[in-house]
Design a protein around this motif. Structure first.
Motif, PDB file in Angstrom:
ATOM      1  N   ILE A   7      12.367 -14.052   2.851  1.00  0.00           N
ATOM      2  CA  ILE A   7      11.469 -13.372   1.921  1.00  0.00           C
ATOM      3  C   ILE A   7      11.541 -11.870   2.161  1.00  0.00           C
ATOM      4  O   ILE A   7      11.380 -11.401   3.287  1.00  0.00           O
ATOM      5  N   VAL A   8      11.805 -11.145   1.094  1.00  0.00           N
ATOM      6  CA  VAL A   8      11.861  -9.685   1.145  1.00  0.00           C
ATOM      7  C   VAL A   8      10.548  -9.155   0.590  1.00  0.00           C
ATOM      8  O   VAL A   8      10.234  -9.335  -0.591  1.00  0.00           O
ATOM      9  N   GLU A   9       9.772  -8.518   1.445  1.00  0.00           N
ATOM     10  CA  GLU A   9       8.479  -7.969   1.044  1.00  0.00           C
ATOM     11  C   GLU A   9       8.689  -6.627   0.338  1.00  0.00           C
ATOM     12  O   GLU A   9       9.233  -5.687   0.924  1.00  0.00           O
ATOM     13  N   VAL A  10       8.263  -6.554  -0.926  1.00  0.00           N
ATOM     14  CA  VAL A  10       8.474  -5.333  -1.715  1.00  0.00           C
ATOM     15  C   VAL A  10       7.164  -4.617  -2.033  1.00  0.00           C
ATOM     16  O   VAL A  10       7.149  -3.649  -2.796  1.00  0.00           O
ATOM     17  N   GLY A  11       6.061  -5.081  -1.438  1.00  0.00           N
ATOM     18  CA  GLY A  11       4.773  -4.462  -1.730  1.00  0.00           C
ATOM     19  C   GLY A  11       4.691  -2.967  -1.467  1.00  0.00           C
ATOM     20  O   GLY A  11       4.210  -2.211  -2.325  1.00  0.00           O
ATOM     21  N   PRO A  12       5.155  -2.485  -0.298  1.00  0.00           N
ATOM     22  CA  PRO A  12       5.030  -1.053  -0.022  1.00  0.00           C
ATOM     23  C   PRO A  12       5.804  -0.155  -0.985  1.00  0.00           C
ATOM     24  O   PRO A  12       5.487   1.031  -1.113  1.00  0.00           O
ATOM     25  N   ARG A  13       6.819  -0.705  -1.659  1.00  0.00           N
ATOM     26  CA  ARG A  13       7.574   0.091  -2.642  1.00  0.00           C
ATOM     27  C   ARG A  13       7.264  -0.357  -4.062  1.00  0.00           C
ATOM     28  O   ARG A  13       6.541   0.305  -4.797  1.00  0.00           O
ATOM     29  N   ASP A  14       7.767  -1.502  -4.460  1.00  0.00           N
ATOM     30  CA  ASP A  14       7.573  -1.976  -5.819  1.00  0.00           C
ATOM     31  C   ASP A  14       6.101  -2.204  -6.130  1.00  0.00           C
ATOM     32  O   ASP A  14       5.635  -1.954  -7.246  1.00  0.00           O
ATOM     33  N   GLY A  15       5.374  -2.701  -5.146  1.00  0.00           N
ATOM     34  CA  GLY A  15       3.963  -2.967  -5.359  1.00  0.00           C
ATOM     35  C   GLY A  15       3.120  -1.724  -5.530  1.00  0.00           C
ATOM     36  O   GLY A  15       2.138  -1.723  -6.279  1.00  0.00           O
ATOM     37  N   LEU A  16       3.488  -0.652  -4.831  1.00  0.00           N
ATOM     38  CA  LEU A  16       2.659   0.552  -4.838  1.00  0.00           C
ATOM     39  C   LEU A  16       3.115   1.640  -5.797  1.00  0.00           C
ATOM     40  O   LEU A  16       2.335   2.531  -6.131  1.00  0.00           O
ATOM     41  N   GLN A  17       4.352   1.576  -6.265  1.00  0.00           N
ATOM     42  CA  GLN A  17       4.889   2.732  -6.977  1.00  0.00           C
ATOM     43  C   GLN A  17       4.116   3.079  -8.253  1.00  0.00           C
ATOM     44  O   GLN A  17       4.138   4.228  -8.698  1.00  0.00           O
ATOM     45  N   ASN A  18       3.411   2.104  -8.828  1.00  0.00           N
ATOM     46  CA  ASN A  18       2.669   2.371 -10.053  1.00  0.00           C
ATOM     47  C   ASN A  18       1.158   2.367  -9.872  1.00  0.00           C
ATOM     48  O   ASN A  18       0.414   2.414 -10.855  1.00  0.00           O
ATOM     49  N   GLU A  19       0.706   2.307  -8.612  1.00  0.00           N
ATOM     50  CA  GLU A  19      -0.728   2.406  -8.353  1.00  0.00           C
ATOM     51  C   GLU A  19      -1.222   3.786  -8.758  1.00  0.00           C
ATOM     52  O   GLU A  19      -0.633   4.802  -8.367  1.00  0.00           O
ATOM     53  N   PRO A  20      -2.303   3.865  -9.527  1.00  0.00           N
ATOM     54  CA  PRO A  20      -2.795   5.175  -9.972  1.00  0.00           C
ATOM     55  C   PRO A  20      -3.344   6.039  -8.845  1.00  0.00           C
ATOM     56  O   PRO A  20      -3.252   7.261  -8.900  1.00  0.00           O
ATOM     57  N   GLN A  21      -3.915   5.421  -7.818  1.00  0.00           N
ATOM     58  CA  GLN A  21      -4.436   6.194  -6.700  1.00  0.00           C
ATOM     59  C   GLN A  21      -3.368   6.347  -5.631  1.00  0.00           C
ATOM     60  O   GLN A  21      -2.649   5.400  -5.308  1.00  0.00           O
ATOM     61  N   ILE A  22      -3.241   7.557  -5.116  1.00  0.00           N
ATOM     62  CA  ILE A  22      -2.252   7.803  -4.072  1.00  0.00           C
ATOM     63  C   ILE A  22      -2.753   7.224  -2.747  1.00  0.00           C
ATOM     64  O   ILE A  22      -3.861   7.518  -2.304  1.00  0.00           O
TER      65      ILE A  22
END
Length: 300
Positions: A7-22
């Motif tokens: 399993i490749v965890e992509v949350g820190p990149r793909d998951g966060l890249q469009n979060e409105p809050q930094i």
């Protein structure tokens, strides 16, 4: 021998890249370390993209420096072009990912060029990566359908995946970017792609817009795939696909495979704790059904 999946965890990149809050860099670091502590060995840490286009990833170099080395854990990063590759190398990255689309419309909207032009941009990356012994992973987006072009022919997906594989990608991750796939449509796509890329070099990357992420992962596993991308707490989305929800949650995939007797190497309770902890940082609950269910079971 017990079957296993990677399993490749992509949350820190793909998951966060469009979060409105930094999200603060130290919080991202803590997230990555908690994921590693839960047993994840492949964590996509960040993207070396322009802060103008993806402000959330502006701290890529600082984050890589803060993460440091964790024994046995791989931290791939996304690079859109050779400039991004050079910056990633300067940060100490040892694996990069490049992305292309199976849809001309999505390619134009996303990176303002054709599919062929996007792959041409990667030629210097592949050449430099070979010289520096850096692994390159390939993403193909819109493998089932596109918000602009509609349904995508499986043969088109196979062509793009084949080009990336032939260019030097060790693995091709197939992304249902807007999450409209079903086990039937995903299987048709996989049958076409497997004619160009060996099944053992394919990974599934499914979004959960219509609640089919786990079902599509199961269908792909039955087809022969043993690598899957997912995002803790179901983080993510797509700015070019209105209404598209996040990646299938890592907790949900781990629960699926544990139930099948398939080894993931991941500690589900610790992963669920991580999902709740980070979701609270964002001011909401996790999208993961498993995380919600396990929390409910622990309440008095």
């Amino acid at each position: 021998m017990i079957p296993s999946v990677r399993i490749v965890e992509v949350g820190p990149r793909d998951g966060l890249q469009n979060e409105p809050q930094i999200v603060a860099t130290d919080v991202k670091r803590a997230l990555i370390h908690r994921l590693a502590g839960a047993g994840l060995k492949h964590i996509e840490a960040t993207a070396f993209v322009s802060p103008k286009w993806v402000p959330q990833m502006a701290d890529h170099a600082a984050l890589m420096a803060m993460i440091g080395d964790i024994d046995g854990v791989n931290f791939p990063v996304l690079v859109p072009n050779f400039k991004g590759f050079e910056a990633a190398m300067a940060s100490g990255a040892r694996e990069v990912a490049v992305f292309a689309s199976a849809s001309e419309g999505f390619s134009q909207k996303n990176i303002n060029c054709s599919i062929a032009e996007s792959i041409d941009r990667f030629v210097p990356i592949f050449e430099a990566a070979r010289a520096q012994n850096v692994r390159v992973r390939g993403y193909v987006s819109c493998v089932v359908a596109c918000p602009y072009d509609g349904a995508i022919a499986p043969a088109k997906v196979a062509d793009v995946a084949g080009l990336l594989f032939d260019a030097g990608c060790y693995e091709i991750s197939l992304g249902d970017t807007i999450g409209v796939g079903t086990p039937a449509s995903v299987r048709r796509m996989l049958e076409a792609v497997a004619g160009r890329v060996p099944v053992e070099r394919l990974a599934g990357h499914y979004h959960d817009t219509y609640g089919m992420g786990v079902a599509n992962a199961f269908a792909s596993w039955e087809f022969g795939l043993t690598a899957f991308d997912s995002s803790v707490a179901g983080l993510g989305g797509c700015p070019y696909a209105e209404g598209a929800s996040g990646n299938v949650a890592t907790e949900d995939l781990v629960y699926l495979f544990e139930g099948l007797g398939v080894e993931t190497g991941i500690d589900l309770p610790r992963l669920v704790d991580c999902a709740h902890w980070f979701s609270a940082k964002l001011g909401r609950g996790p999208h993961s059904r498993v995380a919600k269910a396990l929390l409910a079971r622990t309440k008095p």
